[in-house]
Design a protein around this motif. Structure first.
Motif, PDB file in Angstrom:
ATOM      1  N   TYR A  76       0.638  -1.239  -0.027  1.00  0.00           N
ATOM      2  CA  TYR A  76       0.025   0.001  -0.056  1.00  0.00           C
ATOM      3  C   TYR A  76       0.773   1.293  -0.051  1.00  0.00           C
ATOM      4  N   LYS A  77       2.096   1.263   0.477  1.00  0.00           N
ATOM      5  CA  LYS A  77       2.843   2.503   0.719  1.00  0.00           C
ATOM      6  C   LYS A  77       3.911   2.505  -0.446  1.00  0.00           C
ATOM      7  N   LEU A  78       3.630   1.717  -1.649  1.00  0.00           N
ATOM      8  CA  LEU A  78       4.565   1.911  -2.670  1.00  0.00           C
ATOM      9  C   LEU A  78       4.906   3.203  -3.149  1.00  0.00           C
ATOM     10  N   LYS A  79       3.778   3.976  -3.164  1.00  0.00           N
ATOM     11  CA  LYS A  79       4.012   5.158  -4.003  1.00  0.00           C
ATOM     12  C   LYS A  79       5.068   6.136  -2.975  1.00  0.00           C
ATOM     13  N   LYS A  80       4.725   6.095  -1.787  1.00  0.00           N
ATOM     14  CA  LYS A  80       5.557   6.824  -0.864  1.00  0.00           C
ATOM     15  C   LYS A  80       7.059   6.266  -0.704  1.00  0.00           C
ATOM     16  N   ALA A  81       7.059   5.009  -0.723  1.00  0.00           N
ATOM     17  CA  ALA A  81       8.345   4.301  -0.777  1.00  0.00           C
ATOM     18  C   ALA A  81       9.415   4.806  -2.014  1.00  0.00           C
ATOM     19  N   ILE A  82       8.638   5.104  -3.254  1.00  0.00           N
ATOM     20  CA  ILE A  82       9.365   5.359  -4.419  1.00  0.00           C
ATOM     21  C   ILE A  82      10.037   6.541  -4.041  1.00  0.00           C
ATOM     22  N   TYR A  83       9.371   7.650  -3.212  1.00  0.00           N
ATOM     23  CA  TYR A  83       9.835   8.923  -3.055  1.00  0.00           C
ATOM     24  C   TYR A  83      10.965   8.737  -2.070  1.00  0.00           C
ATOM     25  N   GLU A  84      10.887   7.694  -1.264  1.00  0.00           N
ATOM     26  CA  GLU A  84      12.010   7.388  -0.263  1.00  0.00           C
ATOM     27  C   GLU A  84      13.164   7.088  -0.890  1.00  0.00           C
ATOM     28  N   LEU A  85      13.233   7.097  -2.178  1.00  0.00           N
ATOM     29  CA  LEU A  85      14.723   6.638  -2.776  1.00  0.00           C
ATOM     30  C   LEU A  85      15.501   7.905  -3.143  1.00  0.00           C
ATOM     31  N   GLY A  86      14.848   9.117  -2.627  1.00  0.00           N
ATOM     32  CA  GLY A  86      15.952  10.151  -2.727  1.00  0.00           C
ATOM     33  C   GLY A  86      16.434  10.395  -1.562  1.00  0.00           C
ATOM     34  N   PRO A  87      17.133  11.638  -1.398  1.00  0.00           N
ATOM     35  CA  PRO A  87      16.893  12.789  -2.170  1.00  0.00           C
ATOM     36  C   PRO A  87      17.464  13.178  -3.393  1.00  0.00           C
ATOM     37  N   LEU A 222       8.561  -6.182  -8.031  1.00  0.00           N
ATOM     38  CA  LEU A 222       9.780  -5.611  -7.962  1.00  0.00           C
ATOM     39  C   LEU A 222       9.935  -4.631  -6.966  1.00  0.00           C
ATOM     40  N   TYR A 223       9.548  -4.685  -5.775  1.00  0.00           N
ATOM     41  CA  TYR A 223       9.319  -3.852  -4.757  1.00  0.00           C
ATOM     42  C   TYR A 223      10.674  -2.990  -4.132  1.00  0.00           C
ATOM     43  N   PRO A 224      10.963  -1.837  -4.113  1.00  0.00           N
ATOM     44  CA  PRO A 224      11.822  -1.348  -3.597  1.00  0.00           C
ATOM     45  C   PRO A 224      11.876  -1.567  -2.050  1.00  0.00           C
ATOM     46  N   ILE A 225      13.229  -1.538  -1.398  1.00  0.00           N
ATOM     47  CA  ILE A 225      13.366  -1.926   0.037  1.00  0.00           C
ATOM     48  C   ILE A 225      12.724  -0.961   0.867  1.00  0.00           C
ATOM     49  N   THR A 226      12.256   0.382   0.346  1.00  0.00           N
ATOM     50  CA  THR A 226      11.881   1.441   1.208  1.00  0.00           C
ATOM     51  C   THR A 226      10.378   0.921   1.569  1.00  0.00           C
ATOM     52  N   VAL A 227       9.996   0.064   0.956  1.00  0.00           N
ATOM     53  CA  VAL A 227       8.322  -0.368   1.411  1.00  0.00           C
ATOM     54  C   VAL A 227       8.259  -0.922   2.659  1.00  0.00           C
ATOM     55  N   SER A 228       9.404  -1.534   3.079  1.00  0.00           N
ATOM     56  CA  SER A 228       9.517  -2.555   4.364  1.00  0.00           C
ATOM     57  C   SER A 228       8.895  -1.690   5.601  1.00  0.00           C
ATOM     58  N   THR A 229       8.169  -2.316   6.287  1.00  0.00           N
ATOM     59  CA  THR A 229       7.595  -1.874   7.358  1.00  0.00           C
ATOM     60  C   THR A 229       8.305  -2.301   8.631  1.00  0.00           C
ATOM     61  N   LEU A 230       9.201  -3.028   8.290  1.00  0.00           N
ATOM     62  CA  LEU A 230       9.999  -3.765   9.636  1.00  0.00           C
ATOM     63  C   LEU A 230      11.525  -3.224   9.597  1.00  0.00           C
ATOM     64  N   LEU A 231      12.002  -2.643   8.515  1.00  0.00           N
ATOM     65  CA  LEU A 231      13.382  -2.132   8.437  1.00  0.00           C
ATOM     66  C   LEU A 231      13.252  -0.601   8.997  1.00  0.00           C
ATOM     67  N   THR A 232      14.373  -0.186   9.687  1.00  0.00           N
ATOM     68  CA  THR A 232      14.343   1.339   9.961  1.00  0.00           C
ATOM     69  C   THR A 232      15.093   2.111   9.043  1.00  0.00           C
ATOM     70  N   GLN A 233      14.587   3.397   8.870  1.00  0.00           N
ATOM     71  CA  GLN A 233      15.380   4.266   7.828  1.00  0.00           C
ATOM     72  C   GLN A 233      16.670   4.191   7.855  1.00  0.00           C
ATOM     73  N   ARG A 234      17.380   4.158   9.103  1.00  0.00           N
ATOM     74  CA  ARG A 234      18.961   3.811   9.121  1.00  0.00           C
ATOM     75  C   ARG A 234      19.334   2.642   8.094  1.00  0.00           C
ATOM     76  N   GLU A 235      18.563   1.543   8.634  1.00  0.00           N
ATOM     77  CA  GLU A 235      18.873   0.339   7.906  1.00  0.00           C
ATOM     78  C   GLU A 235      18.632   0.295   6.566  1.00  0.00           C
ATOM     79  N   LYS A 236      17.525   0.984   5.888  1.00  0.00           N
ATOM     80  CA  LYS A 236      17.161   1.130   4.530  1.00  0.00           C
ATOM     81  C   LYS A 236      18.338   2.172   4.030  1.00  0.00           C
ATOM     82  N   GLN A 237      18.665   3.298   4.631  1.00  0.00           N
ATOM     83  CA  GLN A 237      19.774   3.791   4.067  1.00  0.00           C
ATOM     84  C   GLN A 237      20.875   3.064   3.758  1.00  0.00           C
ATOM     85  N   PHE A 238      21.508   2.123   4.928  1.00  0.00           N
ATOM     86  CA  PHE A 238      22.666   1.414   4.524  1.00  0.00           C
ATOM     87  C   PHE A 238      22.590   0.405   3.402  1.00  0.00           C
ATOM     88  N   LEU A 239      21.526  -0.123   3.237  1.00  0.00           N
ATOM     89  CA  LEU A 239      21.334  -0.963   2.171  1.00  0.00           C
ATOM     90  C   LEU A 239      21.580  -0.537   0.777  1.00  0.00           C
TER      91      LEU A 239
END
Length: 284
Positions: A76-87, A222-239
């Motif tokens: 459901y948060k796919l659209k927002k997750a794409i924006y999180e691939l920024g900045p 093909l979902y970006p890792i930024t969709v995850s509800t279980l990973l933190t922002q720090r962990e997503k940025q690391f990946l």
């Protein structure tokens, strides 16, 4: 109270009538069943008020989905997750490269090509069979922004310059078939009209119908890792800094979770979420 009596405010600031059918459609796309969808719609409808923002409606529906199953909330948060691939936009370029790779292309990032007049740094250069496409990515961090006609005008001029010199650059003897413009937002009507007229392929969040970025991601898982509800922002940025942009990649390279010091129990939950999200069945 009926949904037609409410005006909501979109991210662009524009006021529109609340559409129950659009909310139902977005929840259905997440994979939620009818019972779940109906209960969420009832809850959201009870909390509507004049001038509520689409963001508030989204946050409420997202929270309710997350209580049901985390992978539904992730979809459901796919659209927002794409924006999180920024900045910076670079993770978005890598994401598009991976989407093309799963569609059968051999793709490279940041290729420098000599045009007839000047050299050009190309975001993604992709090959399939005997054809090559030149892909330019336009990432916007603001949901209210659209790609106007200036973008395809500019990209088409670059494409034509590269194409004019393609016989001198082309070591693979392929045809430079098409130029693409890919954005995480939307195109204006003028941009779409110009792209169609000059032969550019335009790909956005919701265009073209049935083959949009959203459609391709859902269809191929093909979902970006930024969709995850279980990973933190720090962990997503690391990946992302390790060029892991897809959930599918992390399923194959789960040792990155060990690098983050994630416990075995939490690691299992994360991978199970990704398996369900990408519809991958693990051997028992």
């Amino acid at each position: 109270m009926k949904d037609r009596t409410f005006e909501i405010i979109k991210s662009s600031g524009k006021k529109v009538r609340f559409s129950l059918s659009k909310l139902r459609s977005s929840l259905k796309r997440s994979g939620a069943n009818k019972e779940t969808i109906d209960s969420i719609i009832d809850a959201v409808r009870d909390e509507l008020y004049q001038g509520i923002s689409t963001k508030e409606i989204y946050n409420r529906a997202y929270a309710l989905l997350k209580k049901k199953k985390s992978y539904l909330a992730s979809r459901y948060k796919l659209k927002k997750a794409i924006y999180e691939l920024g900045p910076t936009g670079f993770p978005f370029e890598r994401f598009i490269k991976e989407v093309l790779s799963f569609s059968g292309y051999t793709a490279e990032l940041d290729e420098v090509l000599e045009g007839k007049c000047v050299s050009h740094q190309i975001d993604v250069l992709a090959h399939k069979d005997d054809e090559t496409i030149l892909v330019e990515c336009k990432f916007h961090g603001d949901q209210g922004l659209k790609c106007n006609v200036k973008i395809p005008l500019y990209i088409n001029s670059r494409f034509q310059d590269v194409k004019a010199n393609w016989p001198n650059h082309n070591t693979k003897k392929s045809k430079l078939n098409q130029g693409w413009v890919v954005t995480n937002t939307r195109f204006t009507e003028d941009a779409i009209q110009y792209g169609s007229c000059c032969g550019l392929y335009l790909l956005s969040w919701d265009y073209p119908n049935g083959q949009s970025l959203r459609d391709r991601i859902d269809r191929l898982g093909l979902y970006p890792i930024t969709v995850s509800t279980l990973l933190t922002q720090r962990e997503k940025q690391f990946l992302l800094s390790r060029n892991i942009v897809l959930c599918r990649q992390l399923i194959g390279d789960s040792f990155y979770l060990d690098h983050l010091g994630i416990s075995d129990t939490r690691k299992k939950k994360i991978l199970n979420e990704f398996d369900a999200l990408c519809q991958i069945e693990r051997p028992q």
